[in-house]
Design a protein around this motif. Structure first.
Motif, PDB file in Angstrom:
ATOM      1  N   GLN A  50      -5.431  -3.007  -4.786  1.00 32.39           N
ATOM      2  CA  GLN A  50      -5.289  -3.478  -3.416  1.00 32.39           C
ATOM      3  C   GLN A  50      -6.368  -4.505  -3.067  1.00 32.39           C
ATOM      4  N   LEU A  51      -7.590  -4.281  -3.535  1.00 28.30           N
ATOM      5  CA  LEU A  51      -8.664  -5.242  -3.264  1.00 28.30           C
ATOM      6  C   LEU A  51      -8.405  -6.575  -3.951  1.00 28.30           C
ATOM      7  N   GLU A 109       2.161   1.821  -3.557  1.00 27.15           N
ATOM      8  CA  GLU A 109       1.053   2.289  -4.390  1.00 27.15           C
ATOM      9  C   GLU A 109       0.736   3.754  -4.104  1.00 27.15           C
ATOM     10  N   CYS A 110       0.749   4.126  -2.837  1.00 28.28           N
ATOM     11  CA  CYS A 110       0.454   5.516  -2.461  1.00 28.28           C
ATOM     12  C   CYS A 110       1.539   6.462  -2.957  1.00 28.28           C
ATOM     13  N   THR A 131      -7.173   1.541  -5.819  1.00 24.46           N
ATOM     14  CA  THR A 131      -8.121   0.908  -4.906  1.00 24.46           C
ATOM     15  C   THR A 131      -8.402  -0.531  -5.311  1.00 24.46           C
ATOM     16  N   LEU A 132      -8.687  -0.752  -6.592  1.00 21.41           N
ATOM     17  CA  LEU A 132      -9.011  -2.099  -7.048  1.00 21.41           C
ATOM     18  C   LEU A 132      -7.792  -3.013  -7.027  1.00 21.41           C
ATOM     19  N   ILE A 174      -6.643   6.689  -9.248  1.00 18.92           N
ATOM     20  CA  ILE A 174      -7.183   6.445  -7.910  1.00 18.92           C
ATOM     21  C   ILE A 174      -8.016   5.163  -7.892  1.00 18.92           C
ATOM     22  N   ILE A 175      -8.850   4.983  -8.919  1.00 17.95           N
ATOM     23  CA  ILE A 175      -9.674   3.770  -9.002  1.00 17.95           C
ATOM     24  C   ILE A 175      -8.789   2.532  -9.140  1.00 17.95           C
ATOM     25  N   LEU A 226       0.828  -1.202   0.000  1.00 19.79           N
ATOM     26  CA  LEU A 226       0.000   0.000   0.000  1.00 19.79           C
ATOM     27  C   LEU A 226       0.864   1.254   0.000  1.00 19.79           C
TER      28      LEU A 226
END
Length: 483
Positions: free
Chosen positions: A283-284, A213-214, A280-281, A276-277, A210
């Motif tokens: 990481q999910l 990614e950030c 998020t996806l 941004i999308i 994370l």
């Protein structure tokens, strides 16, 4: 903008997507030396292989088009633009004009490239081609690549002349040939940009923490938000008609910089939202065990959007170059909105020059990489050095033609590799551990023995051979796996 963008799945090469999705999963838990974990690891790899179905389909389709699938849309757009310029039917802009001659030369090269692709497409779809061996198919691809590369090399000559004519420092006395100049300029500048920023291949998401990614998202946000903020601020109070698009002629007779900047704001705002999308996806995807197939389909959609976005960005900055550089230099809009012109000019140089700066840096890094790679090959196991080299090779294979000299083995070939019991047969290398997962062999443990004589765990070598047919230790290429 994230560029998106060729090896085959079952029948040809291990690209970055296969290396990351299979090898990284194989090595992640490789230090665990019990049989149960290795079985679970093999099951995970099999799931990943099944998930890459749409990528395998893309690779297979790209091979049918002789490795030119990603460049077809660019060729078609260039042909349309050149035909528009040549059919402008202005009385003082006949076919003897230097712009017309250059456009015709470029058009001929584009049609030759399409003809080569079409001819070999028919050949690849023929029944005779399906009966060829993998080595013969690879030889055919090399042959097509050489032919296309020969014509593309000579295409650079009219591109250089077209660039010089389109960005000449003086304007003609009449505007008869401005549409032809505009279309030729877009084709030439987009050709240079496509060389610097080739379309990327499809790939599944790379597993990152994370924090990483950030950091990536933060970098993208800083660049895009700075662009959006500075351009939006420069657009304030710009209302003059010469800066706003009103009709088609404004494209090649004027420079509607405010309308151009507004399109850029929309383009890079959408890019920011998509980043941004995707974060998020991404990481999910690695945290949820259910509905994973949904994410695979999403990443297929994401690649298509990224590919289309790359096309838009390349031609967007090509048009911007004609608006901002000579002979236009913003024309009247520059006088009424000098701040807007200056901001757009700076960002145009940043976006165009950044690949030019990156290429020498990559060459230096590659030279250093060869030196350090030789050193690391003696210090690190093949399970680490080989994926690193494959990742570096991905930069080179981002061009229009990708040929993998070491395609993966078929499942039949993998199953045919003989199985032996450890310490029940003589071992010329006196191996005590698997070079892939770095786990010690146990007495009487069932192992796979390659033609070169090296031993591996069955699940480890199976995953390896699904990527490439070379031995991970001695790098011996296996034209035919043991049968």
């Amino acid at each position: 903008m994230s560029t998106s963008p060729i090896d085959s799945g079952e029948s040809s090469g291990g690209g970055i997507n296969r290396i990351i999705s299979q090898i990284s999963t194989t090595y992640r838990n490789g230090s665990v030396d019990n049989t149960e974990n290795r079985v679970n690891q093999s099951s995970t790899n099999q799931t990943t292989t099944n998930d890459t179905t749409w990528i395998n389909t893309f690779h297979s389709l790209d091979r049918i088009f002789s490795g030119s699938l990603l460049h077809l849309i660019y060729r078609l757009i260039d042909i349309i633009l050149l035909l528009i310029g040549l059919t402008s039917n202005k009385p003082k802009c006949d076919l003897s004009n230097r712009l017309a001659i250059t456009s015709i030369c470029l058009l001929i090269f584009c049609f030759i490239d399409l003809l080569i692709i079409l001819l070999f497409l028919l050949r690849n779809l023929s029944l005779r081609n399906s009966q060829l061996t993998e080595e013969q198919k690879l030889e055919q691809l090399r042959h097509v690549s050489m032919i296309r590369g020969f014509f593309m090399f000579f295409k650079i000559i009219p591109v250089c002349f077209g660039t010089a004519y389109s960005f000449s420092s003086t304007l003609p006395d009449t505007n008869e040939c401005e549409l032809m100049r505009f279309c030729l300029g877009i084709v030439c500048l987009s050709t240079w940009l496509l060389i610097l920023i080739p379309p990327t291949k499809p790939e599944l998401p790379i597993r990152r923490s994370l924090i990483v990614e950030c950091l990536i998202l933060l970098f993208v946000l800083v660049i895009n938000c700075t662009y959006i903020g500075t351009v939006a601020n420069a657009m304030v109070n710009v209302e003059h008609s010469t800066c706003i698009y009103n009709n088609t002629e404004d494209f090649y007779l004027s420079s509607p910089l405010k309308s151009y900047a507004f399109v850029g704001l929309i383009l890079f705002s959408c890019t920011t939202i998509l980043h941004i999308i995707n974060l998020t996806l991404n990481q999910l995807y690695f945290r949820l065990n259910r509905q994973r197939q949904f994410y695979i389909y999403y990443y297929a959609l994401q690649y298509i959007l990224n590919y289309i976005g790359t096309i838009i960005v390349i031609y967007y900055f090509s048009i911007g170059g004609l608006f901002l550089f000579q002979p236009r230099s913003g024309q009247q809009c520059r006088e009424y909105a000098p701040n807007l012109y200056r901001v757009l000019l700076i960002w145009e140089w940043i976006r165009i020059l950044s690949p030019l700066i990156a290429i020498p840096l990559i060459m230096i890094i590659c030279c250093l990489g060869v030196f350090f790679g030789i050193i690391l090959s003696y210090c690190l196991p093949a399970s680490i050095t080989v994926p690193i080299l494959e990742l570096l090779q991905g930069w080179r294979t981002a061009g229009p033609m990708t040929i993998n000299p070491n395609p993966p083995a078929t499942q039949e070939n993998i199953d045919a590799v003989p199985v032996i019991s450890f310490k029940q047969e003589p071992d010329q290398f006196n191996q005590t551990e698997c070079a892939i997962c770095r786990t010690n062999f146990e007495t009487n443990e069932q192992l796979k023995k390659l033609q070169c004589g090296h031993l591996f765990h069955p699940e480890c070598v199976a995953n390896w051979l699904r990527i490439t047919r070379i031995c991970p230790i001695c790098r011996q290429r296996m034209s035919t796996i043991n049968s």
